[in-house]
Design an enzyme around this catalytic site. Structure first.
Site, PDB file in Angstrom:
ATOM      1  N   HIS A 109       1.182  -1.009  -0.124  1.00 42.33           N
ATOM      2  CA  HIS A 109       0.127  -0.248  -0.043  1.00 42.33           C
ATOM      3  C   HIS A 109       0.796   1.885   0.158  1.00 42.33           C
ATOM      4  CE1 HIS A 109       0.365   0.756   4.153  1.00 42.33           C
ATOM      5  NE2 HIS A 109       0.835  -0.516   4.449  1.00 42.33           N
ATOM      6  N   ASP A 138       6.681   1.216   6.256  1.00 39.79           N
ATOM      7  CA  ASP A 138       5.025   0.707   6.322  1.00 39.79           C
ATOM      8  C   ASP A 138       4.821   1.683   6.056  1.00 39.79           C
ATOM      9  OD1 ASP A 138       2.971   0.116   6.795  1.00 39.79           O
ATOM     10  OD2 ASP A 138       2.031   0.011   8.993  1.00 39.79           O
ATOM     11  N   GLU A 172      -4.920   0.801   2.445  1.00 38.51           N
ATOM     12  CA  GLU A 172      -4.375  -0.447   3.929  1.00 38.51           C
ATOM     13  C   GLU A 172      -4.675   0.060   4.701  1.00 38.51           C
ATOM     14  OE1 GLU A 172      -2.313  -3.319   6.143  1.00 38.51           O
ATOM     15  OE2 GLU A 172      -1.932  -1.418   5.788  1.00 38.51           O
ATOM     16  N   GLU A 173      -4.098   1.328   5.044  1.00 40.44           N
ATOM     17  CA  GLU A 173      -4.711   1.795   6.971  1.00 40.44           C
ATOM     18  C   GLU A 173      -5.838   1.703   6.908  1.00 40.44           C
ATOM     19  OE1 GLU A 173      -2.262   1.055   8.126  1.00 40.44           O
ATOM     20  OE2 GLU A 173       0.079   1.591   7.856  1.00 40.44           O
ATOM     21  N   HIS A 382       3.664   3.070  12.886  1.00 37.59           N
ATOM     22  CA  HIS A 382       2.372   4.920  12.910  1.00 37.59           C
ATOM     23  C   HIS A 382       2.670   5.080  13.970  1.00 37.59           C
ATOM     24  CE1 HIS A 382      -0.823   0.776  11.135  1.00 37.59           C
ATOM     25  NE2 HIS A 382      -0.370   1.121  10.027  1.00 37.59           N
TER      26      HIS A 382
HETATM   27 ZN   LIG Z   1       1.752  -1.725   6.409  1.00 39.63          ZN
END
Ligand SMILES: [Zn+2]
Length: 414
Positions: A109, A138, A172-173, A382
């Site tokens: 993503h 990420d 995606e998140e 995150h």
């Molecule tokens: Zn991810």
């Protein structure tokens, strides 16, 4: 001057190239090429991290999406984009055709969890053995892992694969509502799916958890709590009773967890409440656990504390699991063998998170074989401390390149 000599030089050069290609590149040579690619990889990560692309941020998502289309086209891919409705942004699909048969899908993503302005506040930086920035691991580090692995294969003139398809999704998140069908559809057209979420150590992931929401709703009857409480049917009391009854829906032996995390009920202190509800977070890796939890829950809620209340128990499906399966385990073995050739070890792991790999997995089928966390090693996801490990870049570029070369040759080492 001597055109003959020029021709001769040209012929001998191409003969040399052919020999170099025909002679299998050694693992050491592949690793050296990957090491030489490290700076270019970091430049790409820096460029991507500089633009905030939180899920739903129209501008940033469009800007990063545009960069990715350009990069894929520069690699010689045929690129198609389609709106990821109901999410903001496009699903970006790039296809590179080869002359072999094995079909690969590389996916990750390009949305992050960060608000606009984060990249300006915390720009990409390299400090010691780590690189920092919003989404650096990420999954912008995963995007760069895909792009630069393909750069390496292109530079090697390697095209023994049938096709390499790249999918970049924008949501995606927030659960991949606008890309999950695309993932499932594309996965079914491929032999191998590599997903590029970041592992927290040098590992590949063969199993991920599925995530469901479990919903409990109680309907009672309202009445004045002071003057006529006996006329009411207290939905909050019934809910409390049900939650205690439902506290053991999980199954530790199977890795299933069901945790009640939210409750709602009652509006005024002097009114017997006529409705109440609760939600639980369910994680599971065994596909049959969805049916089992649903059946158990429905049976348990038949036992009421308060007559004349209605209780509804249901499960809202989220990401399915990448269940423990032979295809993923075989890919992990191949990864271990190829890592062994450069004197390193890589660990196959199961993780408790849910990822898009679950949408790619087809239960009961051996195609495609799915492997997760093929991205760069990182942690603090995150959070403000998110980083990637510089030392993992080259080995993991090597890993994707070696996997595609090995599986294209039909070897599936070991
Ligand atoms: Zn991810």
């Amino acid at each position: 001057m001597s055109s003959r000599r020029t021709l001769f030089a040209a012929i001998s050069l191409s003969a040399f190239c052919l020999t170099a290609q025909a002679a299998e590149l050694t693992p050491e040579a592949l690793l050296e090429q990957a090491q030489a690619e490290q700076q270019a990889y970091l430049d790409t990560v820096q460029t991507l991290v500089a633009v905030d692309s939180g899920t739903g941020q129209q501008e940033g998502i469009a800007q990063v999406g545009g960069m990715l289309v350009e990069r894929l086209e520069a690699l010689g891919a045929e690129v198609q984009t389609s709106p990821a409705t109901p999410s903001v942004g496009d699903n970006i699909v790039g296809t590179i055709k080869g002359k072999g048969t094995a079909r690969f899908l590389l996916m990750v993503h390009y949305d992050t969890v960060f608000a606009p302005g984060t990249a300006a506040k915390r720009p990409f930086k390299v400090e010691g053995e780590r690189a920092y920035g919003p989404g650096v691991a990420d999954a912008k580090g995963g995007i760069a892992m895909i792009l630069h692995s393909l750069e390496l294969l292109k530079a090697q003139g390697f095209d023994d694969f049938g096709s390499v398809t790249v999918l970049f999704n924008p949501d995606e998140e927030m659960g991949s509502a606008g890309s999950k069908d695309k993932i499932a559809e594309l996965a079914r057209q491929h032999d191998y799916v590599f997903s590029y979420e970041p592992p927290d150590r040098d590992a590949v992931t063969t199993a991920t958890n599925g995530i469901n929401g479990v919903l409990l709703e109680v309907k009672g009857r309202s009445s004045h709590a002071g003057s006529a409480p006996e006329e009411g049917r207290n939905a909050v009391m019934e809910l409390a009773h049900q939650l205690v009854q439902l506290k053991d829906l999980g199954d530790p032996a199977k890795g299933t967890t069901v945790n009640w995390t939210m409750i709602k009920g009652g509006e005024k202190r002097n009114i017997i409440p006529d409705s109440a509800s609760a939600e639980a977070d369910m994680r599971y890796s065994d596909i049959t656990e969805y049916d089992r939890v649903l059946a158990d829950g429905k049976k348990i809620v038949q036992t009421r504390l308060i007559d004349d209340t209605e209780v509804d128990f249901r499960i809202e499906k989220g990401r399915p699991p990448l269940a423990d399966n032979p295809g993923s385990n075989a890919l992990a073995k191949t990864a271990q063998a190829l890592y062994g050739r450069i004197g390193k070890t890589i660990e196959p792991i199961a993780m408790r998170f849910g990822t898009d790999a679950g949408y790619a997995f087809v239960p009961g089928s051996d195609k495609p074989a799915v492997l997760e966390t093929m991205g760069v090693v990182g942690a603090g996801l995150h959070s403000e401390d998110e980083y990637l490990e510089l030392s993992s870049i080259a080995p993991r570029l090597y890993l994707t390149v070696a996997m595609i070369r090995d599986l294209s040759a039909g070897q599936g080492t070991p």
